[in-house]
Design a protein around this motif. Structure first.
Motif, short mmCIF file in Angstrom:
data_model
loop_
_atom_site.label_atom_id
_atom_site.label_comp_id
_atom_site.label_asym_id
_atom_site.label_seq_id
_atom_site.Cartn_x
_atom_site.Cartn_y
_atom_site.Cartn_z
N ILE A 194 -4.25 -0.92 -3.49
CA ILE A 194 -2.83 -1.26 -3.33
C ILE A 194 -2.15 -0.34 -2.34
O ILE A 194 -1.38 -0.77 -1.47
N LEU A 195 -2.43 0.97 -2.44
CA LEU A 195 -1.79 1.93 -1.54
C LEU A 195 -2.22 1.71 -0.09
O LEU A 195 -1.39 1.74 0.83
N SER A 196 -3.50 1.45 0.12
CA SER A 196 -3.99 1.24 1.49
C SER A 196 -3.41 -0.03 2.10
O SER A 196 -3.02 -0.05 3.27
N ALA A 197 -3.36 -1.11 1.30
CA ALA A 197 -2.76 -2.35 1.80
C ALA A 197 -1.28 -2.15 2.10
O ALA A 197 -0.75 -2.71 3.08
N PHE A 198 -0.60 -1.35 1.30
CA PHE A 198 0.82 -1.06 1.54
C PHE A 198 1.02 -0.26 2.83
O PHE A 198 1.92 -0.56 3.62
N LEU A 199 0.18 0.75 3.06
CA LEU A 199 0.32 1.57 4.26
C LEU A 199 0.04 0.78 5.53
O LEU A 199 0.67 1.02 6.57
N GLY A 255 0.26 -2.65 5.69
CA GLY A 255 1.12 -3.83 5.76
C GLY A 255 2.51 -3.53 6.27
O GLY A 255 3.07 -4.29 7.07
N ILE A 256 3.08 -2.42 5.82
CA ILE A 256 4.44 -2.04 6.23
C ILE A 256 4.34 -0.97 7.30
O ILE A 256 3.89 0.15 7.04
N ARG A 257 4.77 -1.30 8.51
CA ARG A 257 4.65 -0.36 9.63
C ARG A 257 6.03 0.02 10.15
O ARG A 257 6.98 0.13 9.36
N ILE A 311 -5.85 -6.13 6.69
CA ILE A 311 -5.43 -6.22 5.28
C ILE A 311 -6.59 -6.73 4.43
O ILE A 311 -6.88 -6.18 3.34
N ARG A 317 -1.55 7.23 9.01
CA ARG A 317 -1.83 6.33 7.88
C ARG A 317 -3.33 6.04 7.77
O ARG A 317 -3.88 6.02 6.66
#
Length: 376
Positions: A150-155, A157-159, A109, A179
């Motif tokens: 933001i999109l990369s951290a979201f992809l 972070g949420i697995r 992250i 991802r």
């Protein structure tokens, strides 16, 4: 004694880490430590430049956030090596394994955050460098960099489960490989956008061809991060498809640290001689002096020069006629002897300006000799 034996002589401490076929923690530590040196060197260079400028630019604030995020990411990588990253997963204790997985998750992250801040800092630096370009375009590019972060951290972070840190291979989360493919593809695309924007801006700036070539080579140094991003994806794919992800994942960590260090190093192009003139000091004079100004300074005593430049409150531009005043919105390249681009107030388009160099020099005045009269 076998080659894999870890027996050492009495009185000799064993190495903290090693690098062999069954343990790559030493390689991770060395590359991460080198990355830390690059970050600290960048901080020193940026601090030195800001001190001589006596001012802070907007990209300085994002660079400060980048440094904090990079140091946190480096510390986390050291922690994950301490808990067993880079060694076979079968030899890691159960209590250390959970801590290691959490640190690996956080390191991923923070690596995305550091890379995103590097892109934002570059975008803000371009905006200040090419001040006469369309600000709307630079603002849109900045929003694209923020959206990628933001999109990369979201992809990542949420697995696939409520414990995302435990998923470090494709068997744990089938969509994790896809991802990473999306993140890397968008990452390379944003780098290409930055390169195209810099090339377009350099083409529009009215400076000599020689200067354009020098500036182009320096600004386009970010092209080096594109192959590194592809190499990083290759090692991540190897980790996700490996039966021992904690061992093979060490190469993914090494490539990530290399990517981060290179991204930070590319930001140092702002401190090259060609770019120092972009910034202004308190008296509105660029740090680059040319032509007769340099030659006439040789005949001026150093103490007199310091006395004229030491007081920042006394701005010479205020005492000049209105035709010769240096506009505060015009920066480095746009104040050099080449034609300058300036956006007229209320008029769309570019206007050619002529730069006037002013200098002050000491002159010796010879007084006529007086005849001495003697009285008797």
């Amino acid at each position: 004694m076998s080659a894999n034996s870890t027996t050492v002589s009495s009185g000799v401490s064993p190495p903290l880490t090693t690098d062999n076929d069954h343990n790559h923690s030493g390689l991770v530590v060395v590359i991460t430590a080198f990355n830390l040196c690059l970050v600290l060197f960048s901080v020193a260079a940026r601090t030195f430049s800001s001190y001589h400028r006596n001012s802070l630019q907007r990209d300085d604030y994002t660079f400060g956030a980048l440094v904090l995020a990079a140091i946190c990411q480096i510390v986390i990588v050291f922690c994950q090596v301490h808990y067993g990253w880079g060694t076979p997963i079968g030899g890691i204790e159960t209590t250390s394994k959970e801590q290691m997985l959490k640190t690996v998750y956080l390191a991923d992250i923070f690596s995305i955050l550091v890379l995103g801040l590097s892109k934002m800092t570059t975008c803000l630096f371009y905006e200040g460098l090419f001040s006469q370009m369309q600000r709307r375009l630079s603002f849109v590019i900045l929003l694209v960099m923020i959206a990628w972060t933001i999109l990369s951290a979201f992809l990542l972070g949420i697995r696939c489960s409520s414990s995302p840190w435990s998923e470090i291979s494709a068997t744990d989360c089938s969509g994790l490989l896809t991802r990473w493919d999306v993140i890397t593809a968008l990452d390379i695309s944003t780098e290409i956008v930055l390169l195209l924007y810099a090339a377009f801006a350099i083409h529009k700036v009215r400076i000599s061809t020689k200067k354009k070539i020098v500036v182009f080579c320096a600004l386009e140094s970010r092209i080096l991060v594109i192959p590194v991003a592809a190499i990083r994806l290759h090692f991540i794919q190897a980790q996700l498809s490996s039966e021992d992800p904690t061992l093979s994942g060490s190469f993914a960590t090494v490539s990530t640290e290399t990517y981060i260090g290179l991204s930070v190093s590319c930001l140092l192009t702002a401190f090259l001689k060609s770019f120092v003139a972009v910034y202004e000091d308190d008296i509105g004079i660029t740090y680059t002096y040319r032509g007769p100004w340099k030659s006439e300074l040789k005949g001026t005593s150093q103490s007199n020069f310091r006395s004229r430049t030491a007081a920042p409150k006394e701005t010479p531009s205020r005492n000049l006629p209105s035709r010769l005043r240096i506009e505060p919105g015009i920066k480095g390249w746009e104040r050099e002897e080449d034609p300058i681009i300036e956006l007229s107030e209320g008029i769309q388009g570019h206007q050619n300006m002529r730069t006037v160099h002013l200098s002050v020099r000491d002159e010796f005045i010879e007084l006529p000799e007086r005849s001495e009269t003697t009285s008797i």
